[in-house]
Enzyme design. Structure first.
Site, short mmCIF file in Angstrom:
data_model
loop_
_atom_site.label_atom_id
_atom_site.label_comp_id
_atom_site.label_asym_id
_atom_site.label_seq_id
_atom_site.Cartn_x
_atom_site.Cartn_y
_atom_site.Cartn_z
N ASP A 1 27.92 50.64 28.74
CA ASP A 1 28.13 50.92 30.17
C ASP A 1 26.86 50.83 31.01
O ASP A 1 26.78 51.44 32.07
CB ASP A 1 28.76 52.32 30.37
CG ASP A 1 30.17 52.40 29.82
OD1 ASP A 1 30.84 51.36 29.71
OD2 ASP A 1 30.60 53.52 29.50
N ASN B 1 33.03 44.00 31.89
CA ASN B 1 33.90 45.11 31.52
C ASN B 1 34.28 45.85 32.78
O ASN B 1 33.54 45.84 33.76
CB ASN B 1 33.13 46.06 30.58
CG ASN B 1 33.96 47.26 30.17
OD1 ASN B 1 35.13 47.14 29.80
ND2 ASN B 1 33.38 48.45 30.25
N GLU C 1 41.54 49.65 40.05
CA GLU C 1 41.08 48.71 39.01
C GLU C 1 41.84 47.40 39.11
O GLU C 1 41.27 46.32 38.94
CB GLU C 1 41.28 49.30 37.61
CG GLU C 1 40.33 50.43 37.26
CD GLU C 1 40.54 50.89 35.83
OE1 GLU C 1 40.54 50.05 34.91
OE2 GLU C 1 40.72 52.11 35.62
N GLY D 1 47.03 46.96 28.42
CA GLY D 1 46.76 45.65 29.02
C GLY D 1 47.10 45.50 30.49
O GLY D 1 47.27 44.39 30.98
N SER D 2 47.11 46.63 31.22
CA SER D 2 47.49 46.49 32.64
C SER D 2 46.42 45.75 33.45
O SER D 2 46.76 45.04 34.41
CB SER D 2 47.80 47.86 33.26
OG SER D 2 46.64 48.63 33.40
N ASN D 3 45.16 45.89 33.09
CA ASN D 3 44.12 45.13 33.81
C ASN D 3 44.21 43.64 33.50
O ASN D 3 44.01 42.80 34.38
CB ASN D 3 42.73 45.67 33.49
CG ASN D 3 42.40 46.88 34.33
OD1 ASN D 3 42.13 46.75 35.53
ND2 ASN D 3 42.46 48.07 33.73
N LYS E 1 36.35 48.82 20.95
CA LYS E 1 35.35 48.56 19.91
C LYS E 1 34.09 48.00 20.54
O LYS E 1 34.13 47.44 21.64
CB LYS E 1 35.89 47.51 18.92
CG LYS E 1 37.13 47.96 18.19
CD LYS E 1 36.77 48.96 17.13
CE LYS E 1 38.02 49.51 16.46
NZ LYS E 1 37.71 50.59 15.52
N HIS F 1 35.14 49.71 34.08
CA HIS F 1 35.01 51.12 33.68
C HIS F 1 35.64 51.98 34.78
O HIS F 1 35.39 51.74 35.96
CB HIS F 1 33.52 51.47 33.50
CG HIS F 1 33.31 52.86 33.01
ND1 HIS F 1 33.44 53.20 31.68
CD2 HIS F 1 33.02 54.01 33.67
CE1 HIS F 1 33.22 54.50 31.55
NE2 HIS F 1 32.96 55.01 32.73
C1 GRF Z 1 41.12 51.03 32.04
O1 GRF Z 1 41.15 52.28 32.66
C2 GRF Z 1 39.72 50.49 31.99
O2 GRF Z 1 38.92 50.94 33.04
C3 GRF Z 1 39.18 51.06 30.71
O3 GRF Z 1 40.27 51.06 29.82
C4 GRF Z 1 41.49 51.13 30.57
C5 GRF Z 1 42.33 49.99 30.12
O4 GRF Z 1 43.63 50.04 30.63
N1 GRF Z 1 38.05 50.31 30.24
P1 GRF Z 1 44.58 48.79 30.48
O5 GRF Z 1 44.74 48.49 29.00
O6 GRF Z 1 43.95 47.66 31.23
O7 GRF Z 1 45.89 49.21 31.09
#
Ligand code: GRF
Length: 211
Positions: A159, A116, A188, A20-22, A100, A118
């Site tokens: 994608d 999303n 990201e 969940g870092s993003n 999923k 990527h």
């Molecule tokens: C990220 O690298 C994102 O690009 C991909 O999955 C990863 C998720 O990382 N779709 P996080 O859970 O957000 O840390």
């Protein structure tokens, strides 16, 4: 139609399966006032022990564990997911490490309102099976000079939805998949909040992204 009239507050659901870092990056940007007009209403995960759910709980955001395995049919799962989105009045969905497939009914109900991130420069290094370290391994093996991150609209093809924004990072000759993964993840965390901000302020008009 007047541009402003197309802008409505983003009531966001975040779907994720892992750390969940993003999500954390987007949430921090909202909390710090860097993304106006946006609110995370609910976080959904197929994985009960996902870090993304823990982050949501720590921030007082509803955290829903919704796994298809717990439903008798795929339709029942989709129905429950849709009911949850309606319950929280969600009008925008962020995929943040969601492993999923999003049910097609949800893609069509939220057309152009699911994005999303990527970890590569799509359309290269995307598609089924291209996730996690596999992406960075493939980029290093192909001796690419650049990689990066892409935010795109989610449609029925993996994608392949319209690209909203990308950010590049140089691949050094001695980069490994691991070192590249760290560089890409750092960008990201800049790019995803920026993309959400574009939607929140109306920088991406929905009728512009209709095919
Ligand atoms: C990220 O690298 C994102 O690009 C991909 O999955 C990863 C998720 O990382 N779709 P996080 O859970 O957000 O840390």
């Amino acid at each position: 139609m007047h541009r402003e009239s197309l802008i409505r507050p983003l009531n966001i659901a975040v779907f994720g399966s892992g750390r969940g870092s993003n999500f954390q990056a987007v949430l921090s940007a909202i909390q710090q006032g860097r993304i106006p007009n946006a609110d995370v209403r609910v976080v959904v995960s197929n994985n009960s022990s996902a870090g993304i759910l823990a982050i949501a709980r720590a921030n007082g955001i509803p955290a829903e564990h919704i796994s298809e395995k717990k439903f008798p049919t795929p339709e029942a799962f989709t129905e429950h997911l849709l009911a949850t989105l309606r319950l929280y009045d969600v009008n925008f969905i962020l995929l943040a490490g969601y492993m999923k497939r999003v049910p097609v009914r949800i893609i069509s109900e939220y057309r152009n309102r699911i994005i999303n991130i990527h970890p590569a420069l799509l359309p290269k290094f995307g598609g089924q099976g291209m996730y996690g370290m596999r992406v960075h391994e493939a980029v290093v093996a192909a001796r690419e000079h650049f990689s990066g991150a892409t935010v795109h609209i989610v449609d029925e093809e993996y994608d392949r939805g319209k690209i909203i924004v990308q950010k590049k990072v140089a691949v050094a000759p001695d980069d490994t998949a691991e070192s590249l993964a760290a560089k890409v993840l750092a960008i990201e965390h800049e790019l995803y909040p920026e993309a959400v901000r574009m939607f929140a302020v109306g920088g991406v008009l929905l009728d512009e992204v209709v095919e």
